[in-house]
Design an enzyme around this catalytic site. Structure first.
Site, mmCIF file in Angstrom:
data_model
loop_
_atom_site.group_PDB
_atom_site.id
_atom_site.type_symbol
_atom_site.label_atom_id
_atom_site.label_comp_id
_atom_site.label_asym_id
_atom_site.label_seq_id
_atom_site.Cartn_x
_atom_site.Cartn_y
_atom_site.Cartn_z
ATOM 1 N N HIS A 23 0.867 -1.227 -0.012
ATOM 2 C CA HIS A 23 0.102 0.122 -0.157
ATOM 3 C C HIS A 23 0.771 1.337 0.039
ATOM 4 O O HIS A 23 0.183 2.256 -0.243
ATOM 5 C CB HIS A 23 -1.014 0.040 1.087
ATOM 6 N N ASP B 9 1.124 -7.502 2.066
ATOM 7 C CA ASP B 9 1.192 -6.228 1.995
ATOM 8 C C ASP B 9 2.726 -5.851 1.895
ATOM 9 O O ASP B 9 3.311 -5.066 2.819
ATOM 10 C CB ASP B 9 0.482 -5.462 3.156
ATOM 11 N N SER C 72 3.823 2.541 8.221
ATOM 12 C CA SER C 72 3.749 1.350 7.100
ATOM 13 C C SER C 72 5.092 1.148 6.375
ATOM 14 O O SER C 72 5.917 2.114 5.812
ATOM 15 C CB SER C 72 2.600 1.900 6.318
HETATM 16 N N1 ARG Z 1 -4.717 0.757 7.120
HETATM 17 C C1 ARG Z 1 -3.216 0.758 6.470
HETATM 18 C C2 ARG Z 1 -2.580 2.015 6.889
HETATM 19 O O1 ARG Z 1 -3.139 2.886 7.019
HETATM 20 C C3 ARG Z 1 -3.453 0.850 4.840
HETATM 21 C C4 ARG Z 1 -4.001 -0.344 4.281
HETATM 22 C C5 ARG Z 1 -4.340 -0.272 2.859
HETATM 23 N N2 ARG Z 1 -5.206 -1.136 2.613
HETATM 24 C C6 ARG Z 1 -6.447 -0.770 1.907
HETATM 25 N N3 ARG Z 1 -7.177 -1.914 1.793
HETATM 26 N N4 ARG Z 1 -6.905 0.418 1.682
HETATM 27 O O2 ARG Z 1 -1.247 1.990 6.876
#
Ligand code: ARG
Length: 731
Positions: A92, A228, A666
């Site tokens: 992501h 991811d 992330s």
């Molecule tokens: N929740 C994750 C973050 O803020 C991002 C994940 C992205 N995945 C998604 N399905 N939008 O780092």
């Protein structure tokens, strides 16, 4: 029951609830030797403090990079995993780059991308990464002439003078960059020296069916089965220096340190640390601020984002071109939407606010204990309370104006970029050169304005956003643009019909909704065209209004900033035994803890680890969020897991730890006690989405992709084992 329980708890726990727990805190790495190292050792850290952060020679921190966009804003973390500049981050985090490189014929989002040799790697325009060279505590210098009661403007002047001097001298004669960052809302200051690399290339990405498996449904949730990760390579000049951009002469970067990759796996309770760039937290926010978020700010943002997302989703499902063009914007809006929604929900359902109130009661009591303190601190909480109650009305008006109208759609934002030119054209004779320069710059942006622009989608979004604004804002608070312009100029039978006629006119006539019209204008820019443009007229009114109204809003925010700085200063005086950490602010931090499961609710316990079986269980090839590639199913059926299995013989996918992270972390490496990579942090969990405001030992977890799953996908799924050959694998 709850209230009673809390009051007893509070009496027992005054000064206890808010002691940092061993796993709480995003610590500045240059301070861990003094503040955290003993604690880390107790939990199982085998490295020396010098091996983690050192400015002489190489240490762990030299493998940790921040991903930055063109403007130099950090958004994620990446880490060096080979001596040839190979960098892991999340899928992501690489998503924007992967989407930008994708087309309907080369759809890397859907199919993934694997460079089988270095010359196949794809340069990503505008992507940069940076490495911290050193960090220095400069609080003493910056605050030397600052006093508690000084006026804000005087304070500001003193501080910025010292900072600019420090920033200049710190990097004179080097290729390094430098930034002094404020901590504790101005209680401390740290200087960061860093270097920026502008040649970053995509080396590998799994298909979204792996990298984004579970989609927005599983996002922010456990149990998780998302691979991811994505892989980039950083390049440098042949002389070994960072470069601003891609050049064919550049060579792979040789990092000062790269992370060995552990295939040994994890057990509950194992020591873990995460090194990265957490973006923003508000851990010292008052209970009044939390209530404001729960009741005012978040619900507004959630509603406006949702309006957009519903339309985008429908249009993306209907066309591949639209899907690829909007994928990144959609993913980040959807991510924010779920976060804001979940944050408000946890503030409602958990005792987070009550915990803060407990601390505030203690603070209020402490502040009255002597005159000196009372003078300094006793008025602060009542002031903060009042400021938040003053903020509610203006917040609704401001967010609806900005998010609902000004930033409603792609082309409203394009239009905002023409404001400079508009004022130059108002006095064209005296601005000839400036006009030429502006038009040239805007011509260069035509591609970004229109290459991935879908007017049908954009028009529907604009119409719906205006209608939401119109319906939700009472007539006496509504923007004057409706009465003064839309209803006057576009007369329909009803007001809604007038709005529709106006939107039709924007898409039929405005230079901002057609490449041809915009090009024609830029070839012969005239004030008249801009003045008569329906989009320009509309936004012009709104901008003027937003500027007027924002005065009140920003002045309350400014006062809050000062009051909150004093509140933190008071807390630090009150809780002398507590070791404080500064809120996240996109600077390099370290958090340590352990591998941990959790109990999300009564009678339910979540395991700390997920396996590939869970992917097959969730598989639903009629749903693009849960589609599983055939190749993965084949490998699963043959149990072709290679050496990547754990002691159960199964292939791990993701695991939980109680490290303290937030957005921006992330892609961060999660490391074991030896400093070896065991996974990549990629998410937080639904049950404690208010983690930016308060830490929870019981309910807050970090979700990590297990590095063994990453290695398996690269090796078995993608057949890109040559990438593993570059790494230092610890078996
Ligand atoms: N929740 C994750 C973050 O803020 C991002 C994940 C992205 N995945 C998604 N399905 N939008 O780092």
């Amino acid at each position: 029951m709850k209230v009673k329980f809390l009051s007893v708890m509070l009496i027992l726990s005054l000064g206890f609830v808010f002691q940092a727990k061993s796993d709480e805190g995003m610590w500045l790495p240059n301070k861990i030797k003094q503040l955290n190292y003993a604690d880390m050792q107790k939990l199982g850290c085998k490295l020396t403090a010098e091996e983690i952060y050192s400015i002489n020679g190489s240490s762990l921190k030299d493998a940790i990079f921040q991903l930055q966009n063109e403007e130099g804003q950090g958004f994620c973390t990446g880490e060096m995993v080979s001596p040839q500049g190979l960098m892991f981050t999340n899928h992501h985090c690489g998503y924007e780059a992967i989407a930008k490189l994708s087309s309907t014929t080369n759809d890397y989002l859907t199919h993934g991308f694997w460079a089988m040799k270095k010359s196949d790697e794809l340069p990503v325009e505008g992507m940069k990464v940076s490495r911290v060279v050193r960090i220095e505590d400069v609080s003493e210098q910056v605050l030397a002439d600052v006093t508690f009661d000084m006026s804000e403007s005087e304070r500001e002047k003193k501080i910025s003078a010292v900072i600019s001097k420090l920033e200049k001298t710190a990097v004179e004669g080097t290729h390094y960059n430098c930034k002094v960052k404020e901590m504790f809302k101005g209680g401390e200051y740290y200087l960061f020296v860093f270097e920026v690399f502008g040649d970053v290339r995509l080396a590998g990405a799994p298909p979204s069916a792996i990298g984004k498996f579970g989609g927005d449904t599983d996002n922010w949730m456990w149990p998780r089965h998302t691979g991811d990760f994505s892989i980039f390579r950083v390049y440098m000049s042949p002389e070994g220096n960072p470069t601003d951009a891609y050049s064919p002469d550049n060579v792979p970067y040789k990092p000062l340190h790269h992370l060995p990759v552990s295939m040994k796996g994890i057990q509950p309770g194992d020591f873990t640390m995460i090194f990265g760039y957490p973006g923003e937290t508000d851990r010292y926010l008052s209970s009044f601020g939390m209530e404001y978020k729960r009741d005012v700010f978040n619900p507004i943002v959630v509603k406006l984002l949702n309006t957009k997302l519903v339309i985008m989703k429908r249009h993306m499902a209907e066309s591949d071109a639209v899907r690829i063009a909007l994928s990144d914007t959609y993913a980040s809006l959807a991510n924010g939407w779920k976060l804001f929604d979940g944050e408000a929900l946890t503030l409602k359902k958990t005792d987070a606010i009550a915990q803060k109130q407990g601390l505030e009661d203690e603070f209020a009591d402490w502040a009255t204990k002597n005159d000196d303190r009372s003078e300094k601190y006793s008025k602060i909480l009542p002031q903060i309370k009042e400021m938040y109650s003053n903020l509610a009305g203006p917040t609704k008006e401001m967010i609806y104006l900005s998010l609902g109208l000004l930033q409603a759609s792609e082309h409203t934002m394009t239009t905002l970029e023409f404001y400079g030119l508009k004022s130059q054209l108002a006095d064209a004779k005296n601005n000839k050169d400036a006009i030429t320069k502006s038009t040239e710059e805007l011509k260069e942006k035509l591609g970004t304005f229109f290459d991935k622009y879908y007017p049908v989608t954009d028009k529907e979004i604009m119409m719906d956003m205006i209608m939401v604004y119109y319906n939700d804002i009472d007539a006496d608070k509504r923007s004057g643009v409706f009465e003064n312009y839309i209803f006057k100029t576009f007369k329909g039978k009803t007001q809604q019909e007038s709005i529709k006629l106006f939107v039709d006119a924007v898409f039929a006539k405005s230079i901002f909704t057609s490449r041809e019209r915009m090009e024609a204008f830029l070839n012969k820019p005239s004030a008249k065209v801009l003045d008569n443009d329906p989009m320009m007229k509309y936004l012009g009114e709104i901008i003027m209004e937003a500027q007027m109204k924002s005065g009140m809003y920003t002045s309350v925010l400014g006062k809050l900033e000062v009051a909150e700085r004093k509140f933190i200063a008071g807390l630090r005086e009150m809780e002398t035994a507590r070791v404080f950490y500064p809120d996240a602010n996109s600077t390099l931090r370290l958090t340590y803890g352990t591998v941990q499961s959790y109990k999300p609710r009564d009678a339910v316990k979540y395991s700390h680890i997920t396996y590939i079986d869970g992917i097959i269980e969730k598989m639903d090839n009629t749903n693009d969020e849960f589609t599983v590639p055939k190749k993965l199913v084949d490998l699963y059926e043959k149990k072709d897991f290679g050496p990547y299995v754990d002691e159960t013989g199964n292939l791990p996918v993701a695991f939980l730890s109680d490290n303290d992270i937030t957005g921006g972390n992330s892609g961060s490496p999660i490391l074991n006690g030896e400093g070896h990579l065991i996974g990549l942090a990629f998410d937080g969990n639904w049950e404690w989405l208010c983690s930016n405001l308060l830490f929870s030992t019981e309910l807050q977890r970090t979700i990590n992709v297990d590095v063994r799953y990453v290695l398996w996908v690269i090796d078995k799924y993608a057949g890109a084992g040559h990438l593993l050959d570059e790494m230092t694998l610890i078996k």
